[in-house]
Design a protein around this motif. Sequence first.
Motif, PDB file in Angstrom:
ATOM      1  N   ARG A 158      42.087  60.713  32.540  1.00 57.17           N
ATOM      2  CA  ARG A 158      42.535  61.297  31.273  1.00 57.17           C
ATOM      3  C   ARG A 158      43.799  62.112  31.483  1.00 57.17           C
ATOM      4  O   ARG A 158      44.740  62.057  30.691  1.00 57.17           O
ATOM      5  N   VAL A 209      36.489  54.824  31.740  1.00 55.41           N
ATOM      6  CA  VAL A 209      37.682  55.561  31.333  1.00 55.41           C
ATOM      7  C   VAL A 209      38.939  55.033  32.046  1.00 55.41           C
ATOM      8  O   VAL A 209      39.984  54.823  31.433  1.00 55.41           O
ATOM      9  N   GLU A 219      41.356  67.049  18.545  1.00 57.34           N
ATOM     10  CA  GLU A 219      41.508  65.911  17.646  1.00 57.34           C
ATOM     11  C   GLU A 219      42.540  66.172  16.566  1.00 57.34           C
ATOM     12  O   GLU A 219      43.045  65.247  15.927  1.00 57.34           O
ATOM     13  N   ASP A 238      37.823  68.692  15.878  1.00 56.19           N
ATOM     14  CA  ASP A 238      38.084  69.884  16.679  1.00 56.19           C
ATOM     15  C   ASP A 238      39.577  69.984  16.990  1.00 56.19           C
ATOM     16  O   ASP A 238      40.366  69.154  16.569  1.00 56.19           O
ATOM     17  N   ASP A 245      33.115  58.460  14.202  1.00 54.41           N
ATOM     18  CA  ASP A 245      32.535  59.204  15.325  1.00 54.41           C
ATOM     19  C   ASP A 245      31.512  60.223  14.860  1.00 54.41           C
ATOM     20  O   ASP A 245      30.456  60.404  15.467  1.00 54.41           O
ATOM     21  N   LYS A 246      31.834  60.912  13.770  1.00 57.65           N
ATOM     22  CA  LYS A 246      30.973  62.019  13.334  1.00 57.65           C
ATOM     23  C   LYS A 246      29.833  61.528  12.444  1.00 57.65           C
ATOM     24  O   LYS A 246      28.695  61.967  12.566  1.00 57.65           O
ATOM     25  N   ARG A 290      36.976  60.342  35.796  1.00 60.81           N
ATOM     26  CA  ARG A 290      37.311  60.449  34.382  1.00 60.81           C
ATOM     27  C   ARG A 290      38.423  61.445  34.112  1.00 60.81           C
ATOM     28  O   ARG A 290      39.350  61.189  33.364  1.00 60.81           O
ATOM     29  N   SER A 301      41.805  59.028  22.411  1.00 67.51           N
ATOM     30  CA  SER A 301      40.825  58.344  23.261  1.00 67.51           C
ATOM     31  C   SER A 301      40.268  59.244  24.350  1.00 67.51           C
ATOM     32  O   SER A 301      39.548  58.768  25.223  1.00 67.51           O
ATOM     33  N   LEU A 302      40.605  60.525  24.332  1.00 60.16           N
ATOM     34  CA  LEU A 302      40.170  61.388  25.428  1.00 60.16           C
ATOM     35  C   LEU A 302      38.655  61.520  25.482  1.00 60.16           C
ATOM     36  O   LEU A 302      38.097  61.876  26.505  1.00 60.16           O
ATOM     37  N   LYS A 303      37.988  61.242  24.358  1.00 59.92           N
ATOM     38  CA  LYS A 303      36.531  61.405  24.360  1.00 59.92           C
ATOM     39  C   LYS A 303      35.787  60.136  24.737  1.00 59.92           C
ATOM     40  O   LYS A 303      34.565  60.105  24.715  1.00 59.92           O
ATOM     41  N   ILE A 304      36.541  59.108  25.067  1.00 64.46           N
ATOM     42  CA  ILE A 304      35.881  57.867  25.483  1.00 64.46           C
ATOM     43  C   ILE A 304      35.182  58.084  26.815  1.00 64.46           C
ATOM     44  O   ILE A 304      35.706  58.767  27.701  1.00 64.46           O
ATOM     45  N   THR A 305      33.974  57.553  26.950  1.00 65.50           N
ATOM     46  CA  THR A 305      33.230  57.751  28.198  1.00 65.50           C
ATOM     47  C   THR A 305      32.983  56.444  28.942  1.00 65.50           C
ATOM     48  O   THR A 305      32.596  56.466  30.099  1.00 65.50           O
TER      49      THR A 305
END
Lengths: 516, 501
Positions: free
Chosen positions: A33, A114, A467, A464, A369-370, A29, A107-111
């Motif tokens: 990234r 990846v 983002e 954050d 997301d939130k 991952r 998209s860095l938080k996509i799990t």
Amino acid sequence: MIEFNGLLTATVFLPALGALVLILGPDNRFFSRFVATIVAAGDFVLAILVFSLFDRTDTAARFQFLDQWVWISSDAIKSTYLLGVDGLSAPLVLLTGLLGLCAVLASLKITLRVKQYFIWVLLLQTSVMGVFTSLDVLLFFLFWEVELIPMYMLITTWGSGRREYSGMKFLIFTIAGSAAMLVAILGLILTQGDQALNMMISLESGFGLMPSGGVISLSLLFWLFFVAFAIKLPVWPLHTWLPDAHTDAPTAASVILAGVMLKMGGYGLLRINVGMFPEHIHSFAWILMILGVISVIYGGVVTVRQTDLKRLVAYSSVSHMGLVLVGIASVGASYTYVSVTGLTGAAMQLFTHGTITGLLFLCVGLIYDKAHTRSIPQLGGIAQRMPIVGIAVLVAGFGSLGLPGLSGFVSEILVFFGAFTAFPVLTVVAVLGIVLAAGYILWMIQRALFGSLPDHLSELKDADRLECIPLILMIISIVIIGIYPSVLTDVFNSGLEPMVSVINNMSVINIGLLGN
Amino acid sequence: MNFNDIYLLSPQISIAGLAILTILVDLVVARKKAVMLIALIGLIVPLGFALSLVYGFDASNDVLGVDSSSILSSSFSLSIFSLYFNFLVLGALAIVVAGSSSYVRDAGLPVGEYFGLLLLSASGMMLLVSAENLITIYIALELTTLPLAALSAIAMNGKSTESGIKFLIVSALSSAVMLYGMAFIYGLSGSITLEGISAGLSSVPLGTDSYQQYGVLLGVILLLVGFGFKLSAAPFHMWVPDVYEGSPTPVVAFLSVASKAVAFALVLRFFYVGLGDLDLNWVLLFAVISAVSMSLGNLLAISQTNIKRLFGYSTIAHAGYILTGVAAMSYVGDSSIGVSSVLFYLVAYASANLTALLAISQIGEFVGSDEIDSYAGLSKQSPFLTVALVISLIALIGVPPTGIFIAKIYVFTAAVDSGLMWLAVVGVINSVVSAYYYVRVIRVMFRSNDNSRNTAKINTGVLVKLAIVVSALVTVWLGTMPSWVMGVAEMAAVSLVNVVN
């Protein structure tokens, strides 16, 4: 004949190279990234270089940074690998670089998978960059086609809701448009010969003035190209794939889809339909105008009724892209010199809509997301908990409804000024679209951002730092262009002037013929 | 007959010899892998001969100063055109031999027979593309087909035997129809060589109501029916999905690529050289067959759930696209664009289809099923096979940067050039339809595997990997830098057209 600058080749293929590194690299991952971010940032830098090194002086060549190589030379097909930018495409390259970086950062938080995800995103970037820089029709078509599979995979694998359905709908619509374009290209080779594929030659005077080829077949080619680009733009009634695709696509894909891929349609219309078919665009402008006005109004009316934030932004895109068509239709001004204003407005609209809608989609993605919902009735007062996202939505929203000082205003005013000279009554109708935009944007902001916070959202967190980066990048671009539009309009003007002068020369000839 | 005749046929002779050697070695050697290696490495010999023939060609299209157009008293001829197909067959054969190494072992197929029959069939194909008269054409065709029928049945299970029998009956039937057509042509032209036929038929009073005219027409139609079976074109396509489903997958790969290619070579030579001067308007006939093939193939493929059946219908559709180029040949007598577009398409299709079917054979071996639904989760199990299959599937749709993208544009340009715009439009619309079912397969591979079936990684043997990599790279190479192969295809096409003029 052979020139090779290399800058554009690097800009186009750097993301593909990154994708190759990812394919061969480890399935890790952090590695994926890291590579994707570096590549997207590098490509953004290259795009900035292209835009800032672009020679804006009056004596500069029309097409710059040429990369030219014989690609296919057989008896049947002659095609060159010909990359280059003019005033029309240079800003769009910048836009693609900016949105590409924002999409990767978002998209860095996509799990989920990846590695595969970033492979598709980077391939998409190469495809769009290639479309904006190709000066050979066949090469243009090649890059246009490459985008299909990555986008389809992004929607169906990382999307939500009815993603399989939406992905397939997107694919079938787009490939049907490609089919129309392929037939048009074949017709072009048949009627105009091989050198017609070279845009540097065929944009010189367009086909309207070329002696060979019947007018009827040329009209057919014009409409085939139009259908291909209209599906992409999208123009009512070919727009139905867009709300589905947008709603179900992951955030980054929505950003790319709305931000740059719709622009491929607008770019194609300007480059090919306006540039190569000056006579036809001039005489068919009224049809484009009607379709544009319908898109603006229809899109606006439907948007007002949406309760899903993403669908709302998607339908507003239909409305805003209608304005591109309205701007292009300004070339239909009869017996007066066509001015470049409307076309510049259309091109500006492509750029500003890219950043504004990109920003809106990023915000909607963050909210989803939130808060885990995109439904407006379930939101409310989230600006209390998410001030940064709230500000971003405000900026994008005001930009979208055309508030002076933000970029949306510039493009809309140019579109309306241009179109008014050609079709005053219809332009007035189209202006109503702005009223609708004010309606749905303000109403959305009031219901979603302000008011009392429902209990289930009391734990809501703001964006954050990571983002924030893409949000800030886009807000900067929206404000700069709003305050100092000439940074773009001058460049667009320099690219569109030659096309307009072809049309004007042609109408002079036509008037001359009528006079005799 | 002299030494030169033998030299000019040396690729064919050496590959037939290699086939016999393979079978003999299998009798005495215990290590079955050695047999495969002999078959693979031995291919260097015919390849070397073919290369030396290519470099022997001089400007006047002769080899070593010998007239290469009549070998063994006008039984065979040698031209760039036939050498082009020799290389295509040899290349496909090498990839199939390497690619079936693990399949043959795991499925427990008889090794010597398997590789021996493959090589024999290839020797038939290479003879067919240079066969010059009706008798050698027929014999070469049977030499091509009979080993393939045996190979279809070689797995010795129900499905495989069924497909072998089906293949045998259909090819016997089509050969019979074709022979009947040949009899008519021979009767009316008085010659069995292609050039003799061309000369003989030129005296037939066409356009009058003579019995000869109808005789020729009947002969041509019967020939076309016979060829239609070999080309797997509609409406002679019914056997294709059944045979594909039952046969061992590497055999399907060879069948769909090499056998189809030489069938096209035969059609081009027969209709160009033998019947080229005939003023019959069969363009429409080819065009209609082409349109029907692609439409029917694509529409029927949509509802398939078995990947091999899907490829059966897809090959019918692609036969249709290629026939577009064949139809384009006949209008423009002097131009060779139609022919060269067919030649290019065949190579592009060969590389894409070989990649796909070898990957499918690996997957089928591991998953134990050819159902498309069982492909779920493949992207986790074998990223390598997934990438290979994605490349080949987008190639088969005609999406860049792959060979068939260029090939389709080439073929459609040829069609447009010869006034067949409507056929090009049908072809383009069909490409849209085909996207639906190819993309569905891609989609399934990336779907996560819901049922907890086997999720272990798939191991692919080195040789198989190499074969898949080579054919996938060729696909991409043809899509990005097609000029070289296009140039060669044009030379080959010109050498065919020159015979006519």
